[in-house]
Design a protein around this motif. Structure first.
Motif, PDB file in Angstrom:
ATOM      1  N   HIS A 100      15.126 -76.547 -19.639  1.00  0.00           N
ATOM      2  CA  HIS A 100      15.816 -75.572 -18.794  1.00  0.00           C
ATOM      3  C   HIS A 100      15.802 -76.043 -17.332  1.00  0.00           C
ATOM      4  N   PHE A 104      19.051 -77.266 -14.599  1.00  0.00           N
ATOM      5  CA  PHE A 104      19.310 -76.683 -13.275  1.00  0.00           C
ATOM      6  C   PHE A 104      19.566 -77.753 -12.203  1.00  0.00           C
ATOM      7  N   GLN A 133      24.633 -79.608 -25.086  1.00  0.00           N
ATOM      8  CA  GLN A 133      25.596 -80.103 -24.102  1.00  0.00           C
ATOM      9  C   GLN A 133      24.915 -80.813 -22.938  1.00  0.00           C
ATOM     10  N   HIS A 134      23.700 -80.437 -22.642  1.00  0.00           N
ATOM     11  CA  HIS A 134      23.011 -81.030 -21.495  1.00  0.00           C
ATOM     12  C   HIS A 134      22.204 -82.274 -21.865  1.00  0.00           C
ATOM     13  N   LEU A 211       8.370 -65.569 -14.307  1.00  0.00           N
ATOM     14  CA  LEU A 211       8.510 -64.406 -15.204  1.00  0.00           C
ATOM     15  C   LEU A 211       7.518 -63.316 -14.837  1.00  0.00           C
ATOM     16  N   LEU A 214       8.645 -61.552 -11.909  1.00  0.00           N
ATOM     17  CA  LEU A 214       9.767 -60.654 -12.200  1.00  0.00           C
ATOM     18  C   LEU A 214       9.314 -59.419 -12.967  1.00  0.00           C
ATOM     19  N   LEU A 216       8.489 -59.437 -16.015  1.00  0.00           N
ATOM     20  CA  LEU A 216       9.035 -59.514 -17.373  1.00  0.00           C
ATOM     21  C   LEU A 216       7.960 -59.806 -18.392  1.00  0.00           C
TER      22      LEU A 216
ATOM     23  N   LEU F  92      21.060 -72.211  -7.505  1.00  0.00           N
ATOM     24  CA  LEU F  92      21.031 -71.463  -8.759  1.00  0.00           C
ATOM     25  C   LEU F  92      22.095 -70.386  -8.758  1.00  0.00           C
ATOM     26  N   GLU F  96      23.419 -67.816 -14.634  1.00  0.00           N
ATOM     27  CA  GLU F  96      22.609 -68.895 -15.205  1.00  0.00           C
ATOM     28  C   GLU F  96      21.129 -68.481 -15.253  1.00  0.00           C
ATOM     29  N   ALA F  97      20.608 -68.039 -14.123  1.00  0.00           N
ATOM     30  CA  ALA F  97      19.186 -67.695 -14.061  1.00  0.00           C
ATOM     31  C   ALA F  97      18.861 -66.534 -14.998  1.00  0.00           C
ATOM     32  N   HIS F 100      18.906 -67.664 -18.721  1.00  0.00           N
ATOM     33  CA  HIS F 100      17.748 -68.488 -19.062  1.00  0.00           C
ATOM     34  C   HIS F 100      16.489 -67.615 -19.127  1.00  0.00           C
ATOM     35  N   ALA F 101      16.317 -66.713 -18.167  1.00  0.00           N
ATOM     36  CA  ALA F 101      15.140 -65.840 -18.185  1.00  0.00           C
ATOM     37  C   ALA F 101      15.122 -64.994 -19.460  1.00  0.00           C
ATOM     38  N   TYR F 129      26.438 -72.681 -20.643  1.00  0.00           N
ATOM     39  CA  TYR F 129      24.986 -72.778 -20.454  1.00  0.00           C
ATOM     40  C   TYR F 129      24.247 -72.949 -21.782  1.00  0.00           C
ATOM     41  N   ALA F 203      15.985 -63.088 -10.828  1.00  0.00           N
ATOM     42  CA  ALA F 203      15.658 -64.260 -11.645  1.00  0.00           C
ATOM     43  C   ALA F 203      15.966 -65.554 -10.896  1.00  0.00           C
TER      44      ALA F 203
END
Lengths: 252, 252, 252, 252, 252, 252
Positions: A100, A104, A133-134, A211, A214, A216, F92, F96-97, F100-101, F129, F203
């Protein structure tokens, strides 16, 4: 904040390397506590080693139920969903975090891992994490995990050479190091290649901090809800899921 | 030929149901030997239960190293790649076998599984087995696995109703039963729906017979080569991979 | 049980080779009956040859409406869905069977086929069968199909060399032989490479036995239901679908 | 420029409808010549009908080897790659053309086709043409193809209703009509829905004109090279590929 | 019919090349009017140049609101969806048109573009247009866009060499030229390679003619509806979307 | 550390909301500096608004070249790759953020966005993404962006209702709020739903801190290298890329 960093293999010297890498990037207010798994393989180099390492991983989480977040410091991310089910605190795998992070800072990256036989594990993770894809290619240097600690293995030089090949042949803009034991090579390689080189241990620590910052936690709705309480037998008898209320009273 | 059928949960009555389903379809020359796992959960209903069941699965294979093939009789196919690494004989998961069989007799099928929380596990398998184009939907009846054995749970009626919904809403031409414990419902449901209904236990037994009949063994080149010999610690100490030559001398 | 093995090209010597491969693996209770197509190309080496071979394939099924299962012994699996629509008995394509078998014994395989121009056909099948994750590469040796029967073509040596390249370059753990005419090379190559080598004819026979043993027939709900009765004209006039009840009275 | 428009079913009244739709959009300098297939089904409603229609399609191309381009006017695009192999002039399928056109004027479209049983054929084309991201859903009104010509079938009203449902439920910005027999409904539906409604016959004619205008022909390198000359037997004996030089002398 | 061909870079000599290529294929009744962007980069060689070119592209559409169709003549198709939102007339990107055309005449094609750094842009388009199955590889010759106009750059020879490599290594049956500035090389390369070589400018012109001939306009239902009227500030103040009725009164 | 938080729309009250959300989660040592775009739309509700907002976004980065990281606070992540090319500091996007989170705390999530017409933009981001497997559905409440600030719009209640529908119908374990303007609703909704609710602004701030903490910058190898220096004309004349050395001297 306190992050429990779990080395799911049983080699303590590797835990040191990993913990150092984690502490190097952790915020001043973050305490990194590192565990070496008490059960499982000296190094994780295949599906079998991975499967056998999960019980030790869960043991380590159970032994520290109050951490703010957990990091699984093995590039195969063994037991990631089981661990997320077992605890409510965020759990991050280092392969997941590294990929991830790479996405970025570059539109394409290569993974450089140890053994040819573990390459498929990384490829499965690439697919499961939506990184097809990345991730332009997963490469293996064919060095056993523990040889990373052996100066005579030429590991450092061979990994650097593989990273150079990745840039030249894969059009990759970043490198993901595909083994927790490579954590101490990040700076060395990045200085030489002048592109982002990502160690999953460091990435996972910072994403865990994010996280937690946040507020979370892992969703307890659906498949990641606490395991249903039931009887377990044999070697795992001691790991039977408790009643949620019991568990909730112990886990924040 | 002898097929070792392993119920990776620890509920013996379920092993009976599974073994019956297996014997019903096995060739006259095939001997089905069924084991109940000695370690792990009474029923497997999530990522955690799955992870904790693998050690018991490996135990069962180790206890019978000379079987011609192994079947993992739990719809999440726990430990499938670890088992394939551990032995050279073919190993089949019942989810895998059921989905492949369904793709041979219909262009689209639905899976009907037990708990909502295990639905994601089946969805991950669909993706990993390349069945995204064939599997039109995974459905859950929200019945605990062990309730399948309880007549008062109305399991039979609810599963049938869900299968009917699958035909009506998903345009599916076949049904895959998403739990080893449903093995004895196959005929009942197929008679009512008049479309192919596939139980993974039966499918895995027949495909195991097929692979043995073809003289195929798991590839020992690459990630499924025997685990590298190394030290294991703690609860898993006893499961450390042996030297290949030792192993080879014991496994055919 | 009786399996009708259809060579959709019109070269009888190739039918012999195919039938031999089938009989080698068939169960003692299975009778293999092989047909050479009466209509179509001497060898199937492209989209056009394939399209033109389907009428002969259907003819062969129609001439033997009571077989327990049918195998289409050409690696492009021409007419597979049409045949599944035409009969209720299981129908297997050899490419389909080989790829599924390979996915049971290796996490990655390569296909080695004959002509460069047929490579795309195999690639399309890989995608349609959901094998993109398992099939690492389709390779062609650029030998015409019928040259496989000609000792001076060095076919054997060139195919072996391509298989060796597949192992070295594709990280494949198994080989799928991409032509029915290669059926007799399986053992030869497997002995030299020491990894699973899969011939689709043999695989299809065993999977057909498996499906018959499971009591499974092609779903007659949806797109694989018997063709709707209607008028056909011209060359195909004789192939107009009958009323289902008529058909049902003739096909078990 | 002269475009050969081939109705691969044998119903002449449908050819009229199709030819009218084609002529309505053709450039003044384009001559549309329409053929009804001499071999095959009165309507194409499944894999079997499709497979059986290809010989008639090829017949129609062979009977007019000098057309500047060919259009296969059946929404399943039967025999598209075989036809491209058979001739060097551009060949377009109407499903292909319609989907590509839709992707130029909307980010999402729905297909509205006739029978439920042919829906899977359209879904396979969606995947093969790379339209998975653009095609939000394939819908079927469950009207037999030939009922489109029968005023009492209420076909018009039912198709319109399904198109309205597509807009409301699929968030589609355009409609692709999924049957050549719907060609005359385009204007009617578009006037009512006020979004692009695309008939593949018209789209294929315009794209054929475009390819001819670009001087593009089908690539004769690789799998679409002329069929290799060889013996054909039985019903198809007359369709054996000729030597390329012979062919080249006849086809521009 | 009148097609507005917009070169979104600001180099007028390149507009000449592009306009010539367009006029070469346009129908006699089509008038090609070419604009050089008044805002933006002298050449578009990256995400940043692309983003900065969109305002000039919109300016060019706004300056000619009555064109029957618009073509964006830069291989990155910058601003394609914004332009489709801004006008009701069909808008085609040249990458989009070229890839679709290639998929009509070959089962696999390669893109040959200019700079290595723009390769990823083409790869993203391949994915967004659903061309993953058709596009076998995107190749870059590493020539700056404007060097295409400089005879001493050896551009012509290097592009030809890369196309030859594409045929040899990618098994491609057609070539897509990945830059508007390559438009004048099409014939040269096609003559040498004897496979279809596709310039997006020509393809887009012909497909624009096709869409106009079909009476198709961009769907104004959903995300491509005219931009909602609102205030814009700063450099873009002049580009604020008008009330739809105002707009509708001006645009046909 | 200093993070430049850019609201790419021109509505200052929304910038306040966004900045508040960012400061709520930022580390004590992080300084959040928020900008309202000087060029572009009052709200971003489509492809056109997005494209027109990029110049203002770049302006904001250029005006503060020394920030440690940049956050693009609009859920469409407009100009993300252009911005990454323009600066070396991490950039960012909030979509996206957030995605991912969400993938770190749930195996499946739903996005709840504002307008139906912007839903497709979120769906394209999901695909770009690699979130197709994690994102179960993108939902729109059909409220204009600026109505989020209007108490009478019932926005709060309608968003909550849509989130509840997401849990019930999509089997999602987490919610991603699909608009920067929803940042202040996170806590409110999370308290009611008791599952993780993720605001991309928060995020993105935490992930930006993480990347800075890891010492990672955007790769300057490949497509994200600084834009090539060249002449720009018209409205964008002032935005022509400088010589890298000039730039490097100004950007850390």
């Amino acid at each position: 904040m306190r992050i429990r960093l779990i080395n799911p293999n049983t080699t303590e010297t590797m835990t040191e390397t990993i913990a150092d890498a984690a502490r190097l990037v952790a915020a001043p207010t973050t305490r990194i506590e590192a565990s070496t798994s008490k059960s499982g393989a000296a190094s994780i180099e295949g599906h079998y080693d991975e499967a056998m390492s999960i019980i030790g991983l869960i043991e380590a989480i159970r032994d520290d139920p109050d951490a703010d977040a957990y990091v699984i410091a093995c590039f195969g991310d063994p037991g990631l969903l089981a661990a997320r089910e077992f605890t409510a605190a965020p759990v991050l795998g280092i392969a997941e975090a590294a990929m991830h992070a790479a996405s970025f800072v570059a539109t394409g990256f290569s993974v450089v891992t140890t053994l040819e036989r573990t390459r498929i594990i990384a490829e499965h993770l690439v697919r499961n994490y939506g990184m097809t894809q990345h991730c332009r290619r997963v490469r293996a240097v064919d060095i056993p995990v523990l040889a990373l600690e052996d100066p005579s293995s030429m590991a450092r030089a061979r990994i650097l050479a593989e990273c150079e090949a990745a840039i030249a042949e894969d059009s990759s803009g970043a490198i993901v190091l595909g083994c927790a034991g490579m954590a101490d090579l990040t700076r060395y390689i990045q200085d030489r290649l002048q592109i982002p080189v990502i160690d999953g241990v460091a990435a996972a620590v910072k994403f865990a901090e994010a996280l937690v910052g946040l507020g979370l936690k892992t969703s307890k709705r659906g498949d990641l809800a606490f395991p249903l309480p039931k009887v377990y037998r044999g070697l795992t008898a001691d790991y039977a899921p408790e009643e949620p209320q019991l568990k909730a009273s112990r886990i924040r």
